[in-house]
Enzyme design. Structure first.
Site, short mmCIF file in Angstrom:
data_model
loop_
_atom_site.label_atom_id
_atom_site.label_comp_id
_atom_site.label_asym_id
_atom_site.label_seq_id
_atom_site.Cartn_x
_atom_site.Cartn_y
_atom_site.Cartn_z
N CYS A 117 5.15 7.39 5.12
CA CYS A 117 6.15 6.89 4.18
C CYS A 117 7.19 7.96 3.86
O CYS A 117 6.85 9.13 3.70
CB CYS A 117 5.48 6.47 2.86
SG CYS A 117 4.51 4.97 2.97
N ASP A 306 0.50 5.77 -7.07
CA ASP A 306 0.47 4.58 -6.22
C ASP A 306 0.51 3.28 -7.01
O ASP A 306 0.57 2.20 -6.42
CB ASP A 306 -0.77 4.60 -5.32
CG ASP A 306 -0.58 5.48 -4.10
OD1 ASP A 306 0.55 5.92 -3.86
OD2 ASP A 306 -1.57 5.73 -3.39
#
Length: 420
Positions: A117, A306
Site C-alpha cells: 500500500c 487500520d
C-alpha cells in the site's frame, strides 16, 4: 478490472463469521521457513497477499499444499533458494518478513526492497539495524537487501527507535534460531505479535514478554513445527461492527476475539452502540445515528491505524464534530477526497482531520486508494442516498475475504461488477 456497486439504505442484520487474520497469517506462514519439519496452519484466509506468500515460499524451495479452503501445509525442510524476487515482493510489503527467517536458517538472504500500500515510507532500516546487531553483514545492492552471516546469528540487545510491527516480527523470528539471548526493547505489542510468538513457541522457541514492550528470546538450535491455528482478524471484525453501526443495524461477529479490540469497542460504545461480548463473539446494536467520537491512532493497545478510515466514515454521518488524528503513517487520509465527493464535510490540517457530521451522503463513483480506505468507501456506500461505485477494489481483496458475500448475507445490496 472489478468494482463494487453499492445501493444504500439497508441496515445490516444477522451473523457474520470472521476469517483468520491476514496480518497474523503473513508472518506465521513465513515462520515455516525456520522449521525443519512440515507445519500445518489452519484458519488461513485465502487472500491475495496470502496466495502471494505461498507462491514466494514455493520459489524459495518450500513445498506447499492447501488441505482445505483454510488449512495450509508448508514443508520448508529442503529450502534451497535465498532470493525473494522483485516481481513478488513489489506487490506485498510483508515480503520483507522472509529476511529474518532466511538469514537465521540459511545464513544468507536476498530480498527485494518491498512494495504494498502507498500509505507512507514504512522504512525497513529497523530490520536491517537489528540484524546487524545480531552479527549480520548487510548491504543494499541493485534494489535488494543482501544479508549474510557465517554460522548462527548472535543474540543481542536491540532497542527499536520506533515501534514497528514487521520489524519486531522479523527480529523475533531471526532471534529464535540465534545463539544466545536476544532482548528487543520498545517492541510492538499488537495481538499479531503475540500470535506469532505463540506459533514460534509451539515449534520449540523460547520467547517471553510477547504483548509487552520487552521481548526476550533465548535462541535454540532448531525448530520443528506441527500444527497452529491463526488468530481471528480483529480489523475485519472492527470493519463489520462499524458498518453495522453506520447503517443502524444489529449484527453478531462469530469466531473473533473481543480482547484484541478493546480500544475499538470502547469508541463504538462512546458513539452510542450497545455491545455484548462472549469468549469468541461480539454483538452490536445501533438504534440511532452515531455520536461523533474523537480518534487518535497509536501503537497497540491504543486505537489501531487500520480502523481510522472506517471511523472517519462513521464520523462523517455522526451527530457533532470529531477530530481524527493519524500518528502512525503519513498519506493515510487519501480516502478523504473520495468521501468529500459523496458530501462529507472534512477539513485536513496536517495529520488531523476535522469531521463535521452531515445528515446524509450522496452516492458517487469513488476510487479505493489502499486497503482500509476502500473499506471506508464501501461503508459510506451502504448508507448513501443513491448508488455508489467503488473502483480499484483489488485493494480490498488484499485484506477482506469475500467481503461482498458477507455483506450480502447481512442484507446489504452490493455486487461485484466488471469495469473498463
Amino acid at each position: 478490472m472489478d468494482a463494487f456497486k453499492v445501493i444504500g439504505g439497508k441496515p445490516l442484520r444477522g451473523d457474520v463469521v470472521i476469517s483468520g487474520a491476514k496480518n497474523a497469517a503473513l508472518p506465521i506462514l513465513m515462520s515455516a521457513l525456520l522449521s525443519k519439519t512440515p507445519v500445518v496452519f489452519s484458519n488461513v484466509p485465502q487472500l491475495n497477499d496470502i496466495l502471494t506468500t505461498v507462491k514466494l515460499l514455493g520459489q524459495l524451495g518450500a513445498k506447499t499444499k492447501w488441505l482445505n479452503e483454510e488449512k495450509l501445509m508448508i514443508d520448508a525442510s529442503s529450502i534451497d533458494v535465498c532470493r525473494a524476487p522483485y516481481d513478488l515482493v513489489k506487490t506485498m510489503r510483508a515480503s520483507i518478513l522472509v529476511l529474518g527467517p532466511l538469514l537465521a536458517r540459511m545464513g544468507h538472504a536476498e530480498v527485494s526492497l518491498p512494495g504494498g500500500c502507498a500509505i507512507g515510507a514504512r522504512p525497513v532500516n529497523l530490520h536491517i539495524q537489528g540484524l546487524k546487531l545480531m552479527g549480520a553483514d548487510i548491504t543494499v545492492e541493485d534494489g535488494y537487501i543482501v544479508a549474510k552471516k557465517q554460522g548462527r546469528l548472535t543474540g543481542a540487545t536491540i532497542f527499536m527507535d520506533t515501534v514497528s510491527v514487521t520489524g519486531t516480527e522479523n527480529l523475533m523470528m531471526a532471534a529464535a534460531l540465534a545463539e544466545g539471548i536476544t532482548i528487543i526493547e520498545n517492541a510492538a505489542r499488537e495481538p499479531e505479535i503475540v500470535d506469532l510468538a505463540n506459533c514460534l513457541i509451539s515449534m520449540g522457541a523460547k520467547i517471553t514478554g510477547a504483548g509487552t514492550d520487552t521481548l526476550t528470546i533465548e535462541g535454540v538450535s532448531e525448530l520443528c513445527g506441527k500444527e497452529y491455528s491463526v488468530m481471528p482478524d480483529r480489523i475485519e471484525t472492527g470493519t463489520f461492527l462499524v458498518a453495522a453501526a453506520v447503517t443502524q443495524g444489529h449484527i453478531k461477529c462469530l469466531n473473533t476475539d473481543p480482547s484484541s479490540l478493546e480500544a475499538v469497542l470502547s469508541k463504538l460504545q462512546e458513539a452510542g452502540a450497545t455491545i455484548t461480548t462472549g469468549d469468541d463473539w461480539i454483538e452490536l446494536e445501533m438504534s440511532a445515528p452515531a455520536k461523533a467520537v474523537n480518534v487518535r491512532t497509536a501503537p497497540h493497545p491504543a486505537f489501531p491505524t487500520d480502523m481510522q478510515a472506517q471511523f472517519m466514515t462513521m464520523n462523517v454521518l455522526a451527530e457533532g464534530t470529531a477530530t481524527v488524528i493519524e500518528t502512525i503513517f503519513e498519506n493515510r487520509f487519501m480516502h478523504v477526497p473520495e468521501l468529500q465527493r459523496m458530501g462529507a464535510d472534512i477539513a485536513l490540517e496536517g495529520n488531523t482531520a476535522i469531521v463535521k457530521g452531515v445528515a446524509s451522503l450522496n452516492g458517487a463513483q469513488v476510487m479505493a486508494t489502499d486497503l482500509r480506505a476502500s473499506a471506508s468507501l464501501v461503508i459510506a456506500g451502504l448508507v448513501a442516498k443513491s448508488p455508489t461505485q467503488v473502483d480499484r477494489i483489488y485493494h480490498i481483496d488484499r485484506g477482506y475475504l469475500c467481503i461482498e458475500g458477507k455483506l450480502q448475507s447481512l442484507g446489504a445490496d452490493i455486487t461485484r461488477i466488471k469495469v473498463d
